[in-house]
Design a protein around this motif. Structure first.
Motif, PDB file in Angstrom:
ATOM      1  N   ALA A 187       0.834  -1.201   0.000  1.00  0.00           N
ATOM      2  CA  ALA A 187       0.000   0.000   0.000  1.00  0.00           C
ATOM      3  C   ALA A 187       0.871   1.255   0.000  1.00  0.00           C
ATOM      4  O   ALA A 187       1.859   1.340   0.734  1.00  0.00           O
ATOM      5  N   ASN A 188       0.505   2.216  -0.854  1.00  0.00           N
ATOM      6  CA  ASN A 188       1.218   3.487  -0.921  1.00  0.00           C
ATOM      7  C   ASN A 188       0.187   4.591  -1.139  1.00  0.00           C
ATOM      8  O   ASN A 188      -0.253   4.817  -2.265  1.00  0.00           O
ATOM      9  N   PRO A 189      -0.211   5.282  -0.071  1.00  0.00           N
ATOM     10  CA  PRO A 189      -1.249   6.312  -0.196  1.00  0.00           C
ATOM     11  C   PRO A 189      -0.794   7.535  -0.985  1.00  0.00           C
ATOM     12  O   PRO A 189      -1.609   8.409  -1.282  1.00  0.00           O
ATOM     13  N   ASN A 190       0.484   7.595  -1.340  1.00  0.00           N
ATOM     14  CA  ASN A 190       1.019   8.744  -2.067  1.00  0.00           C
ATOM     15  C   ASN A 190       0.873   8.610  -3.579  1.00  0.00           C
ATOM     16  O   ASN A 190       1.301   9.512  -4.314  1.00  0.00           O
ATOM     17  N   ARG A 191       0.330   7.499  -4.047  1.00  0.00           N
ATOM     18  CA  ARG A 191       0.173   7.314  -5.484  1.00  0.00           C
ATOM     19  C   ARG A 191      -1.138   6.577  -5.772  1.00  0.00           C
ATOM     20  O   ARG A 191      -1.739   5.980  -4.870  1.00  0.00           O
ATOM     21  N   THR A 192      -1.585   6.622  -7.015  1.00  0.00           N
ATOM     22  CA  THR A 192      -2.800   5.913  -7.417  1.00  0.00           C
ATOM     23  C   THR A 192      -2.576   4.412  -7.290  1.00  0.00           C
ATOM     24  O   THR A 192      -1.559   3.897  -7.770  1.00  0.00           O
ATOM     25  N   PRO A 193      -3.486   3.679  -6.635  1.00  0.00           N
ATOM     26  CA  PRO A 193      -3.292   2.230  -6.479  1.00  0.00           C
ATOM     27  C   PRO A 193      -3.208   1.520  -7.824  1.00  0.00           C
ATOM     28  O   PRO A 193      -3.813   1.951  -8.812  1.00  0.00           O
ATOM     29  N   LEU A 194      -2.458   0.454  -7.863  1.00  0.00           N
ATOM     30  CA  LEU A 194      -2.379  -0.352  -9.080  1.00  0.00           C
ATOM     31  C   LEU A 194      -3.739  -0.968  -9.393  1.00  0.00           C
ATOM     32  O   LEU A 194      -4.507  -1.291  -8.477  1.00  0.00           O
ATOM     33  N   PRO A 195      -4.049  -1.169 -10.654  1.00  0.00           N
ATOM     34  CA  PRO A 195      -5.294  -1.849 -11.011  1.00  0.00           C
ATOM     35  C   PRO A 195      -5.231  -3.321 -10.603  1.00  0.00           C
ATOM     36  O   PRO A 195      -4.160  -3.826 -10.240  1.00  0.00           O
ATOM     37  N   LEU A 196      -6.354  -3.992 -10.665  1.00  0.00           N
ATOM     38  CA  LEU A 196      -6.401  -5.412 -10.347  1.00  0.00           C
ATOM     39  C   LEU A 196      -5.450  -6.181 -11.259  1.00  0.00           C
ATOM     40  O   LEU A 196      -5.506  -6.039 -12.482  1.00  0.00           O
ATOM     41  N   LEU A 197      -4.578  -6.986 -10.678  1.00  0.00           N
ATOM     42  CA  LEU A 197      -3.593  -7.735 -11.449  1.00  0.00           C
ATOM     43  C   LEU A 197      -4.012  -9.189 -11.597  1.00  0.00           C
ATOM     44  O   LEU A 197      -4.776  -9.724 -10.779  1.00  0.00           O
ATOM     45  N   LYS A 198      -3.475  -9.820 -12.656  1.00  0.00           N
ATOM     46  CA  LYS A 198      -3.684 -11.257 -12.810  1.00  0.00           C
ATOM     47  C   LYS A 198      -3.110 -11.955 -11.587  1.00  0.00           C
ATOM     48  O   LYS A 198      -1.996 -11.709 -11.186  1.00  0.00           O
ATOM     49  N   GLY A 199      -3.882 -12.840 -11.002  1.00  0.00           N
ATOM     50  CA  GLY A 199      -3.415 -13.571  -9.834  1.00  0.00           C
ATOM     51  C   GLY A 199      -4.030 -13.089  -8.533  1.00  0.00           C
ATOM     52  O   GLY A 199      -3.988 -13.790  -7.524  1.00  0.00           O
ATOM     53  N   GLU A 200      -4.646 -11.901  -8.559  1.00  0.00           N
ATOM     54  CA  GLU A 200      -5.253 -11.412  -7.314  1.00  0.00           C
ATOM     55  C   GLU A 200      -6.518 -12.179  -6.952  1.00  0.00           C
ATOM     56  O   GLU A 200      -6.778 -12.440  -5.779  1.00  0.00           O
ATOM     57  N   THR A 201      -7.314 -12.528  -7.955  1.00  0.00           N
ATOM     58  CA  THR A 201      -8.565 -13.219  -7.653  1.00  0.00           C
ATOM     59  C   THR A 201      -8.316 -14.603  -7.057  1.00  0.00           C
ATOM     60  O   THR A 201      -9.123 -15.104  -6.271  1.00  0.00           O
TER      61      THR A 201
END
Length: 260
Positions: A218-232
Motif C-alpha cells: 500500500a502506498n497512499p502517495n500514489r494511485t493504487p495499481l489496477p487489479l492484477l492477474k493472480g489477485e482473484t
C-alpha cells in the motif's frame, strides 16, 4: 548436493522496502533477519542506480546477492562495487532532450539537474542525490507538459527504441529491459524452491506477475495499481500497512503460510 534455496525474494525499494517519506527501512528488519535465518535470498530491484543500491545493499547486509538496477536495464553483481558506463546513458539523454524539445519541452531528467535539484524533488540528502545522478542505463525525470504532449513524447521515443515507464515518483526512460527480465535470469541462476515479489508501482507489475507469489504494498502517495492477474486466486495480495511496515508484515506472513 547443495540444498535448494527455499525462497528468493525480489523487492522494489521506494515506497516498498523503503519508506516513501524518509527512505528508512528499519521497520522491515525483523522480516529481513527471518529471511536470512531460513536461508532465503533477497534481490533489491529498483530504478535506483548501482552506486545507490550498492550502499543500501551494504547497509542491509545483502551484499552477497546480486541486485537489479535502473528499473531492470542493468544488474549489480554480488559483492561488486558500483561502476558506471557513460556511453549508453549519454546517448539516451541526447535523444530524449531532442525529442522533448520537439514535443513541448515537458521532460526534465536527472541529467538536466544538479544534485541540489535532485535532492529537492526526491527528498534525498544532497550526497545521496549525487549518487542518484550517477546513471548508466536509464534517465528518470519529471513531466510538466500536457497529457497530449506526453503521449507524443512517448510515441516519438518508442520510434527510437526508448521506453518510458511510470514509477512511484518519476517517468523513467531506457533502451529497454524490465525488472522481470533480470528476475528471470537470476531465478535460473539460483533455482529457488519458489519466489516472492513485492512492489507498489506500475514498473513493478511484470515482476509481481512473474513471481510465484506477489505482494502489492500500500502506498497512499500514489494511485493504487489496477487489479492484477493472480489477485482473484490469492496468488497476489495487497497490504493495508504501508512501506516497510507492510513489507515486514507481508514477508513474515508468507514465511508462516509456506511453513518455512
Amino acid at each position: 548436493m547443495k540444498p535448494s534455496m527455499p525462497l528468493l525474494v525480489f523487492t522494489d525499494l521506494d515506497g516498498t522496502l523503503l519508506s516513501h517519506s524518509d527512505y528508512r527501512w528499519d521497520a522491515a528488519l525483523p522480516a529481513l533477519k527471518q529471511l536470512e535465518k531460513i536461508g532465503a535470498g533477497v534481490i533489491l530491484a529498483s530504478s535506483k542506480t548501482a552506486p545507490e543500491i550498492h550502499q543500501l545493499r551494504e547497509d542491509m547486509g545483502l551484499h552477497h546477492w546480486p541486485a537489479i538496477v535502473e528499473n531492470g536495464s542493468g544488474r549489480l553483481e554480488a559483492q561488486a562495487n558500483a561502476g558506471k558506463t557513460d556511453s549508453i546513458y549519454a546517448r539516451l539523454c541526447s535523444v530524449a532532450r531532442k525529442i522533448s524539445a520537439n514535443t513541448g519541452g515537458g521532460f526534465r531528467g536527472f541529467g538536466d539537474m544538479d544534485a541540489r535539484e535532485v535532492s529537492d524533488i526526491t527528498g534525498l540528502p544532497v550526497p545521496s542525490a549525487a549518487l542518484a545522478k550517477q546513471r548508466s542505463f536509464s534517465e528518470p525525470g519529471v513531466w510538466s507538459g500536457t497529457a497530449q504532449e506526453k503521449e507524443n513524447f512517448l510515441l516519438a521515443l518508442a520510434k527510437e527504441g526508448i521506453s518510458g515507464r511510470e514509477g512511484g515518483r518519476f517517468l523513467t526512460l531506457s533502451f529497454g529491459g524490465t525488472k522481470a527480465d533480470q528476475m528471470e535470469r537470476i531465478i535460473a541462476e539460483f533455482a529457488p524452491h519458489h519466489t516472492l515479489a513485492l512492489g507498489d508501482a506500475p514498473n513493478d507489475v511484470e515482476m509481481l506477475e512473474a513471481a510465484d507469489f506477489g505482494v502489492i504494498i500500500a502506498n497512499p502517495n500514489r494511485t493504487p495499481l489496477p487489479l492484477l492477474k493472480g489477485e482473484t486466486s490469492g496468488r497476489i495480495q495487497r497490504t493495508t500497512l504501508v512501506g516497510p511496515e507492510g513489507w515486514n508484515a507481508a514477508v513474515l506472513a508468507h514465511i508462516e503460510r509456506m511453513k518455512l
